[in-house]
Scaffold this motif. Structure first.
Motif, mmCIF file in Angstrom:
data_model
loop_
_atom_site.group_PDB
_atom_site.id
_atom_site.type_symbol
_atom_site.label_atom_id
_atom_site.label_comp_id
_atom_site.label_asym_id
_atom_site.label_seq_id
_atom_site.Cartn_x
_atom_site.Cartn_y
_atom_site.Cartn_z
ATOM 1 N N ARG A 134 34.321 13.258 22.434
ATOM 2 C CA ARG A 134 34.587 11.883 21.995
ATOM 3 C C ARG A 134 34.954 11.848 20.510
ATOM 4 N NH1 ARG A 134 36.625 8.525 23.601
ATOM 5 N NH2 ARG A 134 35.480 6.790 22.699
ATOM 6 N N ILE A 135 34.351 12.717 19.710
ATOM 7 C CA ILE A 135 34.717 12.795 18.290
ATOM 8 C C ILE A 135 36.176 13.217 18.161
ATOM 9 C CG2 ILE A 135 34.354 14.150 16.172
ATOM 10 C CD1 ILE A 135 31.327 14.043 16.836
ATOM 11 N N GLY A 136 36.603 14.148 19.007
ATOM 12 C CA GLY A 136 38.013 14.527 19.027
ATOM 13 C C GLY A 136 38.908 13.355 19.376
ATOM 14 N N ASP A 137 38.467 12.525 20.329
ATOM 15 C CA ASP A 137 39.237 11.336 20.704
ATOM 16 C C ASP A 137 39.367 10.366 19.536
ATOM 17 O OD1 ASP A 137 39.646 12.208 23.299
ATOM 18 O OD2 ASP A 137 37.974 11.064 24.142
ATOM 19 N N HIS A 138 38.270 10.178 18.797
ATOM 20 C CA HIS A 138 38.307 9.255 17.662
ATOM 21 C C HIS A 138 39.218 9.793 16.548
ATOM 22 C CE1 HIS A 138 35.480 6.457 19.301
ATOM 23 N NE2 HIS A 138 34.528 7.357 19.410
ATOM 24 N N ALA A 139 39.218 11.116 16.365
ATOM 25 C CA ALA A 139 40.136 11.722 15.387
ATOM 26 C C ALA A 139 41.583 11.473 15.805
ATOM 27 C CB ALA A 139 39.855 13.219 15.261
ATOM 28 N N LYS A 140 41.834 11.598 17.093
ATOM 29 C CA LYS A 140 43.169 11.310 17.619
ATOM 30 C C LYS A 140 43.549 9.855 17.360
ATOM 31 C CE LYS A 140 45.657 10.936 22.034
ATOM 32 N NZ LYS A 140 45.535 11.046 23.505
ATOM 33 N N ASN A 141 42.599 8.939 17.562
ATOM 34 C CA ASN A 141 42.869 7.524 17.298
ATOM 35 C C ASN A 141 43.279 7.298 15.855
ATOM 36 O OD1 ASN A 141 42.113 6.961 19.921
ATOM 37 N ND2 ASN A 141 40.094 6.157 19.397
ATOM 38 N N ILE A 142 42.557 7.943 14.933
ATOM 39 C CA ILE A 142 42.878 7.799 13.510
ATOM 40 C C ILE A 142 44.298 8.276 13.240
ATOM 41 C CG2 ILE A 142 42.305 8.612 11.180
ATOM 42 C CD1 ILE A 142 39.351 8.721 12.148
ATOM 43 N N ALA A 143 44.669 9.386 13.862
ATOM 44 C CA ALA A 143 46.032 9.913 13.693
ATOM 45 C C ALA A 143 47.068 8.902 14.216
ATOM 46 C CB ALA A 143 46.166 11.248 14.423
ATOM 47 N N GLU A 144 46.753 8.246 15.331
ATOM 48 C CA GLU A 144 47.669 7.242 15.881
ATOM 49 C C GLU A 144 47.832 6.061 14.924
ATOM 50 O OE1 GLU A 144 47.022 7.985 20.688
ATOM 51 O OE2 GLU A 144 45.863 6.421 19.652
ATOM 52 N N TYR A 145 46.749 5.685 14.242
ATOM 53 C CA TYR A 145 46.844 4.580 13.282
ATOM 54 C C TYR A 145 47.693 4.967 12.071
ATOM 55 C CZ TYR A 145 42.873 2.956 16.062
ATOM 56 O OH TYR A 145 42.051 2.582 17.092
ATOM 57 N N VAL A 146 47.651 6.252 11.703
ATOM 58 C CA VAL A 146 48.502 6.716 10.597
ATOM 59 C C VAL A 146 49.970 6.494 10.952
ATOM 60 C CG1 VAL A 146 49.292 8.751 9.318
ATOM 61 C CG2 VAL A 146 46.837 8.387 9.698
ATOM 62 N N ILE A 147 50.343 6.862 12.174
ATOM 63 C CA ILE A 147 51.723 6.674 12.613
ATOM 64 C C ILE A 147 52.068 5.189 12.674
ATOM 65 C CG2 ILE A 147 53.292 6.958 14.593
ATOM 66 C CD1 ILE A 147 51.909 9.672 15.069
ATOM 67 N N TYR A 148 51.109 4.380 13.084
ATOM 68 C CA TYR A 148 51.329 2.930 13.128
ATOM 69 C C TYR A 148 51.590 2.376 11.725
ATOM 70 C CZ TYR A 148 50.372 -2.034 13.902
ATOM 71 O OH TYR A 148 50.468 -3.403 13.951
ATOM 72 N N ILE A 149 50.822 2.844 10.744
ATOM 73 C CA ILE A 149 51.016 2.389 9.361
ATOM 74 C C ILE A 149 52.381 2.799 8.836
ATOM 75 C CG2 ILE A 149 50.248 2.685 6.970
ATOM 76 C CD1 ILE A 149 47.384 3.003 8.069
ATOM 77 N N VAL A 150 52.737 4.066 9.050
ATOM 78 C CA VAL A 150 53.963 4.615 8.468
ATOM 79 C C VAL A 150 55.217 4.113 9.178
ATOM 80 C CG1 VAL A 150 55.251 6.740 8.000
ATOM 81 C CG2 VAL A 150 52.767 6.675 7.658
#
Length: 235
Positions: A200-216
């Motif tokens: 689940r921690i890996g999933d949350h890290a993936k979510n953070i990465a997705e938000y980076v792409i959303y911001i950029v």
């Protein structure tokens, strides 16, 4: 000039929030690493410290949520600026949940060692690779958020499949252990509980990465094959 002043004030406020988010990220990263150390070595005192430290993470979540809300009301950001604030709020939520998962690991480590089930299974070695991959994803996700690096974010998302595969392998191994030797059931369930928290921690890290792409890029790539397309095109 007034508009320029307002923009600079917004940038300063947002940078302050981003800095505190990264501080929160550092806390949960340490919390996760310490929790795994407890699971490996059976340090009950340290496990209690990990559990206690979750209070600091929770306080930071409340403080940062409030700061983001005030920023929206005070500066009234539009378009890309508002997108950044909203994505940052989601990052804060994922970091708090990582702290929760690390706390679960610490509690499980504490219970495992208090029950004296250490040695029934080499529980730490069974999850070592999974934990290492998840820790790397979390570290890289925080780095991608700090630098708004969408390419690194794409690599983190793609790498989540490795974490998922490792978790499935652990699940199969635990089922085999329990079927072959009922004495391993308690330790196997502890190991599965920890492995699931790590996954689940890996999933949350993936979510953070997705938000980076959303911001950029302004793209919501959840539940899409965006990453594979991106990597295939070598962008």
């Amino acid at each position: 000039m007034p508009g320029d002043h307002s923009s600079k004030a917004y940038d300063m406020d947002l940078e302050t929030i981003r800095s505190k988010v990264l501080t929160m990220g550092g806390l949960v990263e340490s919390q996760f690493n310490d929790a795994m150390e407890c699971f490996r070595g059976g340090d009950v005192v340290k496990a209690e410290q990990v559990i206690k430290s979750d209070e600091n993470v929770n306080r930071l979540e409340v403080t940062l949520d409030d700061a983001c809300s005030h920023l929206i009301v005070k500066r009234q950001p539009a378009a890309n600026d508002l997108r950044t604030v909203m994505a940052t709020l989601k990052v804060i939520t994922d970091l708090e949940r990582i702290g929760d998962e690390a706390t679960k690991i610490a509690r499980t480590a504490k219970h495992l060692h208090e029950r004296g089930t250490v040695g029934v299974l080499n529980h730490y070695e069974l999850v070592r690779v999974l934990a290492s991959n998840a820790a790397a994803s979390l570290h890289d996700a925080l780095d991608a958020f700090a630098r708004l690096d969408e390419k690194q974010a794409a690599r983190i998302i793609a790498a989540d499949e490795t974490i998922d595969h490792e978790f499935r392998s652990i699940t199969r191994a635990m089922v085999t252990f329990m079927m072959e030797d009922p004495r391993t059931i308690s330790a196997a369930l502890d190991t599965l509980w920890v492995a699931k928290a790590v996954e689940r921690i890996g999933d949350h890290a993936k979510n953070i990465a997705e938000y980076v792409i959303y911001i950029v890029e302004g793209k919501d790539i959840r539940h899409t094959d965006y990453v594979y397309t991106k990597l295939d095109s070598k962008v």
